[in-house]
Design a protein around this motif. Structure first.
Motif, mmCIF file in Angstrom:
data_model
loop_
_atom_site.group_PDB
_atom_site.id
_atom_site.type_symbol
_atom_site.label_atom_id
_atom_site.label_comp_id
_atom_site.label_asym_id
_atom_site.label_seq_id
_atom_site.Cartn_x
_atom_site.Cartn_y
_atom_site.Cartn_z
ATOM 1 N N SER A 190 -53.819 -56.776 1.526
ATOM 2 C CA SER A 190 -53.951 -55.330 1.353
ATOM 3 C C SER A 190 -54.026 -54.967 -0.126
ATOM 4 O O SER A 190 -53.836 -55.810 -1.007
ATOM 5 N N ASP A 231 -50.830 -55.806 -1.600
ATOM 6 C CA ASP A 231 -50.721 -57.236 -1.924
ATOM 7 C C ASP A 231 -51.399 -57.549 -3.259
ATOM 8 O O ASP A 231 -50.879 -58.316 -4.067
ATOM 9 N N HIS A 273 -47.232 -64.761 2.539
ATOM 10 C CA HIS A 273 -46.560 -64.023 3.616
ATOM 11 C C HIS A 273 -47.506 -63.878 4.796
ATOM 12 O O HIS A 273 -48.703 -64.123 4.675
ATOM 13 N N HIS A 321 -49.138 -61.639 8.040
ATOM 14 C CA HIS A 321 -49.431 -60.314 8.573
ATOM 15 C C HIS A 321 -49.417 -60.466 10.086
ATOM 16 O O HIS A 321 -50.191 -61.279 10.609
HETATM 17 ZN ZN LIG Z 1 -49.565 -58.367 2.872
#
Ligand SMILES: [Zn+2]
Length: 171
Positions: free
Chosen positions: A110, A113, A101, A103
């Motif tokens: 993160s 994540d 994905h 950001h």
């Molecule tokens: Zn993320």
């Protein structure tokens, strides 16, 4: 530009995610045009041993609720995208190897994540790659990679998450 990696000592090689340059460029362009929203989907490819994920394509799975800091992959949509892809390819080695994905800000993967990667590893009980495409303030994209894997074959509830070097391949 990154050259091929060279091991200069006897330590175990760092985990790597090797991505087709063409597929990465396409996903990066989509990530930039999706800002300020996140975008993501599934990684198609194969493993070379446990340490190297080879990514042939980054399939997009639309999430109508994608927000600035939130991308939630919908399982059924991801499954459909995967099935369509596998029907359209003659490459029998290629399959699901992970997630990606974007950001829309220059932020690495993160804690959320990492937590999501851990739960996918627990479900599938095999290595899973995560690629995060961070869009920087000047509109460039920096890819980050993580590889999660079951810590021991007999203890699949535990997962190890490692930072992976992201390399591009000319194929
Ligand atoms: Zn993320």
């Amino acid at each position: 530009m990154r050259g091929p990696s060279v091991n200069t000592d006897d330590r175990a090689p760092a985990p790597q995610i090797r991505i087709s340059r063409r597929a990465l460029a396409q996903a990066e362009a989509r990530a930039v045009s999706a800002t300020p929203h996140e975008l993501g989907g599934v990684l198609i490819g194969w493993w070379e041993g446990d340490d190297v994920a080879v990514v042939d394509d980054l399939l997009s799975v639309p999430d109508p609720r994608a927000g600035h800091t939130h991308y939630e992959r919908h399982h059924s949509a991801a499954q459909r995208a995967l099935e369509d892809y596998l029907q359209s390819t003659s490459d029998l080695n290629a399959g699901y190897i992970g997630e990606w994905h974007s950001h829309p800000a220059p932020q690495p993967p993160s804690a959320i994540d990492r937590g999501a990667l851990t739960s996918i590893v627990r479900q599938v009980r095999q290595p899973v790659a995560l690629v995060v495409l961070s869009v920087t303030e000047d509109g460039k994209v920096r890819p980050h990679g993580l590889i999660g894997r079951p810590r021991w074959p007999r203890r699949p509830r535990r997962a190890t998450i490692e930072i992976a070097l992201v390399e591009t391949m000319s194929q």
